[in-house]
Design a protein around this motif. Sequence first.
Motif, PDB file in Angstrom:
ATOM      1  N   GLN A  77      48.381  33.589  42.727  1.00 36.97           N
ATOM      2  CA  GLN A  77      48.577  35.025  42.495  1.00 36.97           C
ATOM      3  C   GLN A  77      49.062  35.274  41.074  1.00 36.97           C
ATOM      4  O   GLN A  77      48.572  36.172  40.379  1.00 36.97           O
ATOM      5  CB  GLN A  77      49.574  35.599  43.510  1.00 36.97           C
ATOM      6  CG  GLN A  77      49.886  37.058  43.322  1.00 36.97           C
ATOM      7  CD  GLN A  77      48.690  37.945  43.598  1.00 36.97           C
ATOM      8  OE1 GLN A  77      47.904  37.685  44.489  1.00 36.97           O
ATOM      9  NE2 GLN A  77      48.546  38.997  42.822  1.00 36.97           N
ATOM     10  N   ARG A 112      51.175  49.080  36.951  1.00 34.44           N
ATOM     11  CA  ARG A 112      49.922  49.184  37.704  1.00 34.44           C
ATOM     12  C   ARG A 112      50.153  48.794  39.160  1.00 34.44           C
ATOM     13  O   ARG A 112      50.861  47.839  39.456  1.00 34.44           O
ATOM     14  CB  ARG A 112      48.856  48.281  37.081  1.00 34.44           C
ATOM     15  CG  ARG A 112      48.386  48.793  35.737  1.00 34.44           C
ATOM     16  CD  ARG A 112      47.312  47.951  35.076  1.00 34.44           C
ATOM     17  NE  ARG A 112      46.478  47.198  35.973  1.00 34.44           N
ATOM     18  CZ  ARG A 112      46.162  45.912  35.784  1.00 34.44           C
ATOM     19  NH1 ARG A 112      46.611  45.266  34.722  1.00 34.44           N
ATOM     20  NH2 ARG A 112      45.377  45.284  36.629  1.00 34.44           N
ATOM     21  N   ASN A 113      49.542  49.536  40.083  1.00 36.31           N
ATOM     22  CA  ASN A 113      49.742  49.300  41.515  1.00 36.31           C
ATOM     23  C   ASN A 113      49.381  47.883  41.936  1.00 36.31           C
ATOM     24  O   ASN A 113      50.097  47.260  42.712  1.00 36.31           O
ATOM     25  CB  ASN A 113      48.943  50.309  42.350  1.00 36.31           C
ATOM     26  CG  ASN A 113      49.543  51.690  42.308  1.00 36.31           C
ATOM     27  OD1 ASN A 113      50.727  51.850  42.045  1.00 36.31           O
ATOM     28  ND2 ASN A 113      48.730  52.700  42.558  1.00 36.31           N
ATOM     29  N   GLU A 114      48.246  47.351  41.453  1.00 33.88           N
ATOM     30  CA  GLU A 114      47.832  46.018  41.877  1.00 33.88           C
ATOM     31  C   GLU A 114      48.780  44.937  41.366  1.00 33.88           C
ATOM     32  O   GLU A 114      49.003  43.927  42.024  1.00 33.88           O
ATOM     33  CB  GLU A 114      46.384  45.707  41.471  1.00 33.88           C
ATOM     34  CG  GLU A 114      46.109  45.753  39.992  1.00 33.88           C
ATOM     35  CD  GLU A 114      45.703  47.120  39.474  1.00 33.88           C
ATOM     36  OE1 GLU A 114      45.215  47.170  38.345  1.00 33.88           O
ATOM     37  OE2 GLU A 114      45.880  48.142  40.165  1.00 33.88           O
ATOM     38  N   GLN A 150      52.104  45.464  40.878  1.00 34.92           N
ATOM     39  CA  GLN A 150      53.291  45.597  41.724  1.00 34.92           C
ATOM     40  C   GLN A 150      53.079  44.976  43.100  1.00 34.92           C
ATOM     41  O   GLN A 150      53.951  44.286  43.616  1.00 34.92           O
ATOM     42  CB  GLN A 150      53.691  47.065  41.850  1.00 34.92           C
ATOM     43  CG  GLN A 150      54.243  47.627  40.568  1.00 34.92           C
ATOM     44  CD  GLN A 150      54.676  49.073  40.705  1.00 34.92           C
ATOM     45  OE1 GLN A 150      54.640  49.649  41.787  1.00 34.92           O
ATOM     46  NE2 GLN A 150      55.088  49.660  39.604  1.00 34.92           N
ATOM     47  N   ARG A 151      51.892  45.204  43.686  1.00 39.59           N
ATOM     48  CA  ARG A 151      51.587  44.593  44.993  1.00 39.59           C
ATOM     49  C   ARG A 151      51.613  43.074  44.909  1.00 39.59           C
ATOM     50  O   ARG A 151      52.156  42.401  45.780  1.00 39.59           O
ATOM     51  CB  ARG A 151      50.223  45.062  45.494  1.00 39.59           C
ATOM     52  CG  ARG A 151      50.249  46.361  46.235  1.00 39.59           C
ATOM     53  CD  ARG A 151      48.950  46.613  46.982  1.00 39.59           C
ATOM     54  NE  ARG A 151      47.767  46.563  46.121  1.00 39.59           N
ATOM     55  CZ  ARG A 151      47.290  47.590  45.442  1.00 39.59           C
ATOM     56  NH1 ARG A 151      47.880  48.759  45.518  1.00 39.59           N
ATOM     57  NH2 ARG A 151      46.222  47.462  44.678  1.00 39.59           N
ATOM     58  N   GLY A 152      51.016  42.529  43.858  1.00 37.94           N
ATOM     59  CA  GLY A 152      50.996  41.078  43.679  1.00 37.94           C
ATOM     60  C   GLY A 152      52.391  40.501  43.530  1.00 37.94           C
ATOM     61  O   GLY A 152      52.706  39.453  44.103  1.00 37.94           O
ATOM     62  N   LEU A 174      55.253  41.895  44.625  1.00 36.34           N
ATOM     63  CA  LEU A 174      55.962  42.032  45.906  1.00 36.34           C
ATOM     64  C   LEU A 174      55.517  40.965  46.902  1.00 36.34           C
ATOM     65  O   LEU A 174      56.347  40.368  47.598  1.00 36.34           O
ATOM     66  CB  LEU A 174      55.751  43.430  46.489  1.00 36.34           C
ATOM     67  CG  LEU A 174      56.462  44.557  45.753  1.00 36.34           C
ATOM     68  CD1 LEU A 174      56.016  45.915  46.307  1.00 36.34           C
ATOM     69  CD2 LEU A 174      57.967  44.403  45.867  1.00 36.34           C
ATOM     70  N   LEU A 175      54.232  40.713  46.974  1.00 34.27           N
ATOM     71  CA  LEU A 175      53.712  39.694  47.874  1.00 34.27           C
ATOM     72  C   LEU A 175      54.241  38.315  47.481  1.00 34.27           C
ATOM     73  O   LEU A 175      54.690  37.541  48.341  1.00 34.27           O
ATOM     74  CB  LEU A 175      52.184  39.701  47.850  1.00 34.27           C
ATOM     75  CG  LEU A 175      51.491  38.631  48.674  1.00 34.27           C
ATOM     76  CD1 LEU A 175      51.819  38.802  50.148  1.00 34.27           C
ATOM     77  CD2 LEU A 175      49.995  38.678  48.456  1.00 34.27           C
ATOM     78  N   SER A 176      54.221  38.005  46.205  1.00 30.93           N
ATOM     79  CA  SER A 176      54.710  36.708  45.736  1.00 30.93           C
ATOM     80  C   SER A 176      56.184  36.525  46.044  1.00 30.93           C
ATOM     81  O   SER A 176      56.606  35.475  46.532  1.00 30.93           O
ATOM     82  CB  SER A 176      54.480  36.570  44.227  1.00 30.93           C
ATOM     83  OG  SER A 176      53.105  36.573  43.946  1.00 30.93           O
TER      84      SER A 176
END
Length: 93
Positions: free
Chosen positions: A4, A47-49, A51-53, A55-57
Amino acid sequence: VLMQVMALGCDALAASGGPATVSLRTAYEAGRVEIALAFPVRIDFNRNEVQRGLLLSRAVIEPLCGQLAFSQDEGPVLRVKLVLPAAEVGQPG
């Protein structure tokens, strides 16, 4: 998590256009493995993607007592440090 982080950095490199070299350093110390990456690019953490990456990590790393840190130097360099617990060689993990 490493994939990621690499994807985030490589996406930022692709957007910057042009060749680049990514630096990778690994170290083992006192039951911990450290992976350090340096990308010659700045990343937009808003960027949203992205931030999602992140948070997931973190959701994967933190329950394992690991750490994930990002920093950006002047003159754009994105630095990523991933620290994971590791068993001693020959010891059950």
